[in-house]
Write an enzyme that holds these catalytic residues in place. Structure first.
Site, PDB file in Angstrom:
ATOM      1  N   PRO A   2       0.833  -1.201   0.000  1.00 32.11           N
ATOM      2  CA  PRO A   2       0.000   0.000   0.000  1.00 32.11           C
ATOM      3  C   PRO A   2       0.868   1.251   0.000  1.00 32.11           C
ATOM      4  O   PRO A   2       2.039   1.225   0.396  1.00 32.11           O
ATOM      5  CB  PRO A   2      -0.776  -0.114   1.316  1.00 32.11           C
ATOM      6  CG  PRO A   2       0.172  -0.852   2.212  1.00 32.11           C
ATOM      7  CD  PRO A   2       0.860  -1.855   1.319  1.00 32.11           C
ATOM      8  N   GLU A   3       0.285   2.343  -0.452  1.00 32.65           N
ATOM      9  CA  GLU A   3       0.944   3.639  -0.333  1.00 32.65           C
ATOM     10  C   GLU A   3       0.599   4.230   1.038  1.00 32.65           C
ATOM     11  O   GLU A   3      -0.375   3.821   1.690  1.00 32.65           O
ATOM     12  CB  GLU A   3       0.447   4.579  -1.438  1.00 32.65           C
ATOM     13  CG  GLU A   3       0.512   3.995  -2.839  1.00 32.65           C
ATOM     14  CD  GLU A   3       1.886   4.036  -3.464  1.00 32.65           C
ATOM     15  OE1 GLU A   3       2.758   4.758  -2.963  1.00 32.65           O
ATOM     16  OE2 GLU A   3       2.083   3.343  -4.482  1.00 32.65           O
ATOM     17  N   LYS A  51       3.686   3.260   6.267  1.00 35.23           N
ATOM     18  CA  LYS A  51       2.782   2.194   5.833  1.00 35.23           C
ATOM     19  C   LYS A  51       2.323   1.310   6.995  1.00 35.23           C
ATOM     20  O   LYS A  51       1.704   0.271   6.775  1.00 35.23           O
ATOM     21  CB  LYS A  51       3.474   1.337   4.775  1.00 35.23           C
ATOM     22  CG  LYS A  51       3.873   2.120   3.530  1.00 35.23           C
ATOM     23  CD  LYS A  51       4.502   1.207   2.499  1.00 35.23           C
ATOM     24  CE  LYS A  51       4.910   1.981   1.258  1.00 35.23           C
ATOM     25  NZ  LYS A  51       5.410   1.084   0.193  1.00 35.23           N
TER      26      LYS A  51
END
Length: 261
Positions: A2-3, A51
């Site tokens: 994920p960003e 993250k």
């Protein structure tokens, strides 16, 4: 992976559903935490660090504080909904269930799930958090520039240097700065790259549809990421796709061979 803005949004959803509330039920569905019961604990904070996602809880007497630490990795997601809402993911993917009097939060397919007594120390290795209240651009620039021989596309993904950039933002940042991902850090103007990363993640932190172009239409949200063979939005050259080695693996990268030098 994920960003950072994805995790920020997950923390925001969890915060609105859980913060300040007492847990009426907890169920950890991982072997190492199977006997843990946090019923009666109060959720005192929900926060993201790059993250990583932290849910801080305190026991009824206020003497024991612990953080539920999770990382989404590739497939993970947190879903928060009113009690009784039907799950949108298979039950066998549930790794943790937290309930209050009104809401249920379920973490599905989480890559990391653990309890930390001192989360700030455990995550101290992370670089400045692009979406953190203590964001330090100068420190991020210093850390990245300390590895001058490293490809900029690799450095941007290293969470020890700057926390929050994932593969999509990496491709978009390099395009917007006109830099090939394999360019050594010493040949890159790092400060504007870092400033752009901060502005891009900040602008997208609460958007359900991320955009780096400013256009929120489904086929127009990115410049190069995922657009192999399609024409560059600036120069009409076909976008290329390849791989850039990191310390542990090769990660996919997209670029325009004309706009990026």
């Amino acid at each position: 992976m994920p960003e950072g803005d994805t995790v920020f949004r997950a923390a925001d959803r969890l915060r609105r559903g859980l913060a300040g509330k007492m847990l009426t039920h907890s169920d950890f569905r991982v072997p190492s935490l199977a006997t843990v019961d946090l019923s009666g604990y109060t959720v005192t904070a929900v926060r993201s660090r790059g993250k990583h996602l932290l849910i801080d809880v305190t026991d009824p007497e206020g003497g024991h504080q612990v953080s539920i630490h999770s990382h989404l990795k590739m497939e993970g997601i947190w879903i928060v909904a009113p009690l009784g809402t039907r799950w949108r993911r298979p039950a066998h993917q549930a790794r943790i269930i937290l309930r209050t009097a009104a809401h249920e939060a379920v973490g599905f397919a989480l890559g990391i799930l653990e309890l930390l007594d001192d989360p700030d120390t455990a995550l101290d290795y992370l670089g400045p958090d692009l979406l953190g209240e203590d964001w330090d651009a100068a420190e991020a620039v210093r850390r990245i520039e300390s590895e001058p021989d490293r490809p900029i596309g690799d450095a941007l993904l290293d969470q020890r240097l700057m926390a929050g950039v994932g593969n999509e933002y990496r491709s978009e940042l390099c395009f917007l700065r006109g830099v090939l991902p394999g360019t050594p850090v010493r040949d890159v103007d790092v400060a504007p790259m870092v400033d752009l990363a901060h502005r891009m993640l900040w602008a997208n932190r609460l958007r359900t549809a991320r955009t780096t172009t400013g256009d929120t239409r489904g086929d127009a949200r990115v410049w190069v990421y995922g657009r192999r063979g399609r024409l560059c939005r600036r120069c009409a050259t076909p976008i290329e796709r390849g791989f850039l080695a990191t310390d542990t693996e090769e990660r996919v990268i997209y670029w325009c061979p004309r706009c990026q030098k």
